[in-house]
Design a protein around this motif. Structure first.
Motif, mmCIF file in Angstrom:
data_model
loop_
_atom_site.group_PDB
_atom_site.id
_atom_site.type_symbol
_atom_site.label_atom_id
_atom_site.label_comp_id
_atom_site.label_asym_id
_atom_site.label_seq_id
_atom_site.Cartn_x
_atom_site.Cartn_y
_atom_site.Cartn_z
ATOM 1 N N ARG A 66 0.827 -1.207 0.000
ATOM 2 C CA ARG A 66 0.000 0.000 0.000
ATOM 3 C C ARG A 66 0.863 1.259 0.000
ATOM 4 N NH1 ARG A 66 -3.410 -2.615 -1.666
ATOM 5 N NH2 ARG A 66 -5.474 -3.064 -0.861
ATOM 6 N N ALA A 67 1.971 1.219 0.736
ATOM 7 C CA ALA A 67 2.838 2.396 0.815
ATOM 8 C C ALA A 67 3.617 2.612 -0.481
ATOM 9 C CB ALA A 67 3.804 2.255 1.992
ATOM 10 N N ALA A 68 4.120 1.515 -1.062
ATOM 11 C CA ALA A 68 4.972 1.629 -2.252
ATOM 12 C C ALA A 68 4.174 1.709 -3.534
ATOM 13 C CB ALA A 68 5.935 0.445 -2.309
ATOM 14 N N ARG A 69 3.118 0.901 -3.633
ATOM 15 C CA ARG A 69 2.332 0.804 -4.860
ATOM 16 C C ARG A 69 0.858 0.615 -4.506
ATOM 17 N NH1 ARG A 69 4.542 -1.415 -9.525
ATOM 18 N NH2 ARG A 69 2.390 -1.324 -10.268
ATOM 19 N N PRO A 70 0.147 1.707 -4.203
ATOM 20 C CA PRO A 70 -1.264 1.548 -3.811
ATOM 21 C C PRO A 70 -2.144 0.995 -4.917
ATOM 22 C CG PRO A 70 -0.681 3.874 -4.074
ATOM 23 C CD PRO A 70 0.606 3.103 -4.103
ATOM 24 N N ASP A 71 -1.628 0.925 -6.145
ATOM 25 C CA ASP A 71 -2.397 0.365 -7.252
ATOM 26 C C ASP A 71 -2.305 -1.148 -7.332
ATOM 27 O OD1 ASP A 71 0.373 0.991 -7.886
ATOM 28 O OD2 ASP A 71 -0.051 0.246 -9.908
ATOM 29 N N VAL A 72 -1.402 -1.770 -6.567
ATOM 30 C CA VAL A 72 -1.188 -3.213 -6.627
ATOM 31 C C VAL A 72 -2.212 -3.936 -5.743
ATOM 32 C CG1 VAL A 72 0.398 -5.082 -5.989
ATOM 33 C CG2 VAL A 72 1.244 -3.101 -7.258
ATOM 34 N N ALA A 73 -2.873 -4.928 -6.303
ATOM 35 C CA ALA A 73 -3.870 -5.712 -5.571
ATOM 36 C C ALA A 73 -3.172 -6.750 -4.693
ATOM 37 C CB ALA A 73 -4.816 -6.408 -6.536
ATOM 38 N N VAL A 74 -3.491 -6.760 -3.408
ATOM 39 C CA VAL A 74 -2.958 -7.755 -2.483
ATOM 40 C C VAL A 74 -4.084 -8.722 -2.148
ATOM 41 C CG1 VAL A 74 -1.844 -8.177 -0.265
ATOM 42 C CG2 VAL A 74 -1.318 -6.084 -1.558
ATOM 43 N N MET A 75 -3.915 -9.982 -2.570
ATOM 44 C CA MET A 75 -4.983 -10.969 -2.453
ATOM 45 C C MET A 75 -4.618 -12.034 -1.428
ATOM 46 S SD MET A 75 -6.088 -11.371 -6.455
ATOM 47 C CE MET A 75 -4.495 -12.009 -6.962
ATOM 48 N N ALA A 76 -5.488 -12.227 -0.461
ATOM 49 C CA ALA A 76 -5.258 -13.219 0.584
ATOM 50 C C ALA A 76 -5.203 -14.618 -0.010
ATOM 51 C CB ALA A 76 -6.368 -13.140 1.629
ATOM 52 N N SER A 77 -4.264 -15.419 0.488
ATOM 53 C CA SER A 77 -4.119 -16.761 -0.084
ATOM 54 C C SER A 77 -3.775 -17.821 0.952
ATOM 55 C CB SER A 77 -3.056 -16.748 -1.193
ATOM 56 O OG SER A 77 -3.472 -15.916 -2.247
ATOM 57 N N GLY A 78 -3.967 -17.541 2.221
ATOM 58 C CA GLY A 78 -3.821 -18.564 3.250
ATOM 59 C C GLY A 78 -5.192 -19.140 3.546
ATOM 60 N N ASP A 79 -5.512 -20.307 2.975
ATOM 61 C CA ASP A 79 -6.878 -20.822 3.017
ATOM 62 C C ASP A 79 -7.436 -20.944 4.431
ATOM 63 O OD1 ASP A 79 -7.296 -22.362 -0.014
ATOM 64 O OD2 ASP A 79 -5.291 -21.824 0.641
ATOM 65 N N GLU A 80 -6.606 -21.283 5.390
ATOM 66 C CA GLU A 80 -7.076 -21.402 6.767
ATOM 67 C C GLU A 80 -7.311 -20.043 7.413
ATOM 68 O OE1 GLU A 80 -5.062 -25.013 8.954
ATOM 69 O OE2 GLU A 80 -3.612 -24.089 7.610
ATOM 70 N N HIS A 81 -6.750 -18.984 6.805
ATOM 71 C CA HIS A 81 -6.748 -17.671 7.446
ATOM 72 C C HIS A 81 -7.459 -16.615 6.607
ATOM 73 C CE1 HIS A 81 -2.883 -19.810 8.499
ATOM 74 N NE2 HIS A 81 -3.502 -19.742 9.660
ATOM 75 N N LEU A 82 -8.340 -17.035 5.724
ATOM 76 C CA LEU A 82 -9.001 -16.062 4.877
ATOM 77 C C LEU A 82 -9.844 -15.077 5.681
ATOM 78 C CD1 LEU A 82 -10.170 -18.175 1.809
ATOM 79 C CD2 LEU A 82 -8.361 -16.451 1.877
ATOM 80 N N PRO A 114 -9.549 -13.800 8.886
ATOM 81 C CA PRO A 114 -8.817 -12.656 9.455
ATOM 82 C C PRO A 114 -8.146 -11.790 8.394
ATOM 83 C CG PRO A 114 -7.678 -14.722 9.946
ATOM 84 C CD PRO A 114 -9.023 -15.079 9.408
ATOM 85 N N CYS A 115 -7.697 -12.388 7.297
ATOM 86 C CA CYS A 115 -7.080 -11.586 6.236
ATOM 87 C C CYS A 115 -8.111 -10.688 5.563
ATOM 88 C CB CYS A 115 -6.408 -12.488 5.209
ATOM 89 S SG CYS A 115 -4.913 -13.325 5.815
ATOM 90 N N TYR A 116 -9.303 -11.221 5.300
ATOM 91 C CA TYR A 116 -10.367 -10.386 4.739
ATOM 92 C C TYR A 116 -10.705 -9.249 5.707
ATOM 93 C CZ TYR A 116 -11.599 -13.768 1.017
ATOM 94 O OH TYR A 116 -11.597 -14.568 -0.096
ATOM 95 N N MET A 117 -10.687 -9.541 6.999
ATOM 96 C CA MET A 117 -11.000 -8.513 7.983
ATOM 97 C C MET A 117 -9.933 -7.425 8.010
ATOM 98 S SD MET A 117 -13.926 -9.057 9.486
ATOM 99 C CE MET A 117 -13.788 -8.087 10.983
ATOM 100 N N LEU A 118 -8.673 -7.800 7.857
ATOM 101 C CA LEU A 118 -7.589 -6.818 7.822
ATOM 102 C C LEU A 118 -7.674 -5.947 6.581
ATOM 103 C CD1 LEU A 118 -4.620 -9.056 9.036
ATOM 104 C CD2 LEU A 118 -5.471 -7.011 10.187
ATOM 105 N N GLY A 119 -8.198 -6.513 5.528
ATOM 106 C CA GLY A 119 -8.309 -5.804 4.261
ATOM 107 C C GLY A 119 -7.661 -6.595 3.150
ATOM 108 N N SER A 120 -8.408 -6.856 2.097
ATOM 109 C CA SER A 120 -7.895 -7.661 0.996
ATOM 110 C C SER A 120 -8.560 -7.222 -0.296
ATOM 111 C CB SER A 120 -8.161 -9.147 1.244
ATOM 112 O OG SER A 120 -7.720 -9.926 0.155
ATOM 113 N N ASP A 121 -7.842 -7.417 -1.382
ATOM 114 C CA ASP A 121 -8.390 -7.111 -2.702
ATOM 115 C C ASP A 121 -8.899 -8.367 -3.393
ATOM 116 O OD1 ASP A 121 -7.681 -4.305 -2.601
ATOM 117 O OD2 ASP A 121 -5.605 -4.974 -2.793
ATOM 118 N N GLY A 122 -9.197 -9.389 -2.603
ATOM 119 C CA GLY A 122 -9.686 -10.647 -3.145
ATOM 120 C C GLY A 122 -8.883 -11.809 -2.600
ATOM 121 N N SER A 123 -8.853 -12.878 -3.352
ATOM 122 C CA SER A 123 -8.081 -14.052 -2.935
ATOM 123 C C SER A 123 -7.779 -14.902 -4.156
ATOM 124 C CB SER A 123 -8.845 -14.879 -1.890
ATOM 125 O OG SER A 123 -10.109 -15.290 -2.382
ATOM 126 N N ALA A 124 -6.805 -15.771 -3.991
ATOM 127 C CA ALA A 124 -6.440 -16.730 -5.037
ATOM 128 C C ALA A 124 -6.080 -18.022 -4.332
ATOM 129 C CB ALA A 124 -5.268 -16.213 -5.868
#
Length: 308
Positions: free
Chosen positions: A186-202, A204-214
């Motif tokens: 977010r600090a370096a490249r706010p245009d880059v999508a960060v997608m959660a990918s820890g299946d067991e932890h989706l 909390p990751c979605y709660m922290l903020g995510s641009d989707g998942s893979a």
């Protein structure tokens, strides 16, 4: 500048069905893609990744997988993973995938990097693929403890400086590390999508903020992954917790040690459901025992029944 939403979304990391002798089963592959995309909230597919046994596929086979997906999903986004150790081979794999119909390339860290890799080599590898393809590039952030496949802040900054980078499949498998990667991006490249990918932890990751998942769980229960994402976005935390509860019990079995059997476990479930013809993986990956398959199916049933 593009927004992260332009490159994020929900992507199913699909498996690659095979016959008992290790050949690609294109008929089952097409059925698999159709079943995943029956969930209209899946934005696209991630092909030839770890779940798709891409490292075991030749370049022509990887392209066949991409072409099959493109034929079935003309309106969906397709990300093709490349995993080759040598930059030249990875470039050729990426170009072939794009010609077969991929929209973007995900650069998986070669497994040898777990033993050590110079940051200059990591950057050069990604820049070579970006230069050879001219395509959007997704990074793969490896699991904590997986050597240099888990990029530290210095390496992430180098990679985020590559203009072609549009997204990150964040597979740290730890929420603290996930949030750190998200903050760096977010600090370096706010245009880059960060997608959660820890299946067991989706959750909390979605709660922290995510641009989707893979995630590869979307190859098995895509409707629940999209439901979890939707519940968090709508602020229905009670529903999100309930979905997380059934997903977690399944995910902890699929991704238990040894982790390299995750694809085999997903295939065992899909075969038991009749969605693919065989649970076979390419050698040397072993099959899943009947006892383990029974445990997997017992955890899968609540996921299939959820909300019905």
């Amino acid at each position: 500048m593009s927004a992260p939403a332009d490159h994020g979304g929900l992507f199913a990391a699909t498996i690659c069905p095979m016959t008992e002798d290790g050949a690609l089963d294109l008929s089952s592959l097409e059925r698999h893609f159709s079943a995943v995309l029956a969930d209209p909230l899946q934005d696209g597919l991630l092909l030839n990744g770890h779940a798709g046994e891409g490292v075991f596929l030749g370049r022509a086979e990887q392209s066949d997988v991409v072409a099959a997906a493109r034929a079935l999903a003309p309106g969906k986004r397709i990300i093709a993973a490349v995993s080759a150790e040598a930059s030249h081979a990875a470039c050729l794999d990426a170009v072939a995938a794009l010609r077969a119909g991929a929209d973007a390339i995900m650069v998986f860290a070669p497994f040898s990097w777990a033993l050590g890799a110079d940051p200059r080599a990591i950057e050069a590898h990604h820049r070579a693929i970006a230069s050879a393809t001219g395509a959007p590039i997704y990074l793969f952030q490896g699991a904590v403890g997986a050597g240099r496949t888990a990029y530290g802040e210095e390496v992430l900054q180098r990679l985020l400086a590559i203009e072609a980078v549009v997204g990150i499949k964040e597979g740290s498998w730890e929420t603290r590390a996930y949030d750190l990667t998200r903050r760096i991006a977010r600090a370096a490249r706010p245009d880059v999508a960060v997608m959660a990918s820890g299946d067991e932890h989706l959750f909390p990751c979605y709660m922290l903020g995510s641009d989707g998942s893979a995630v590869s769980l979307s190859a098995l229960i895509p409707h629940l992954i999209s439901a979890l994402d939707g519940a968090v976005r709508q602020g229905d935390i009670a529903q999100a917790r309930a979905i997380h509860g059934v997903i977690f019990d399944l995910a902890r079995l699929i991704y238990a040690a040894p982790g390299h059997l995750a694809a085999a476990r997903i295939k065992a479930c899909l075969a038991a459901l009749g969605r693919i013809a065989s649970p076979a993986c390419r050698a040397p990956t072993p099959g899943i025992s009947a006892a383990e398959s029974a445990r997997l199916m017992a955890a899968l049933r609540p996921c299939l029944d959820f909300g019905t």
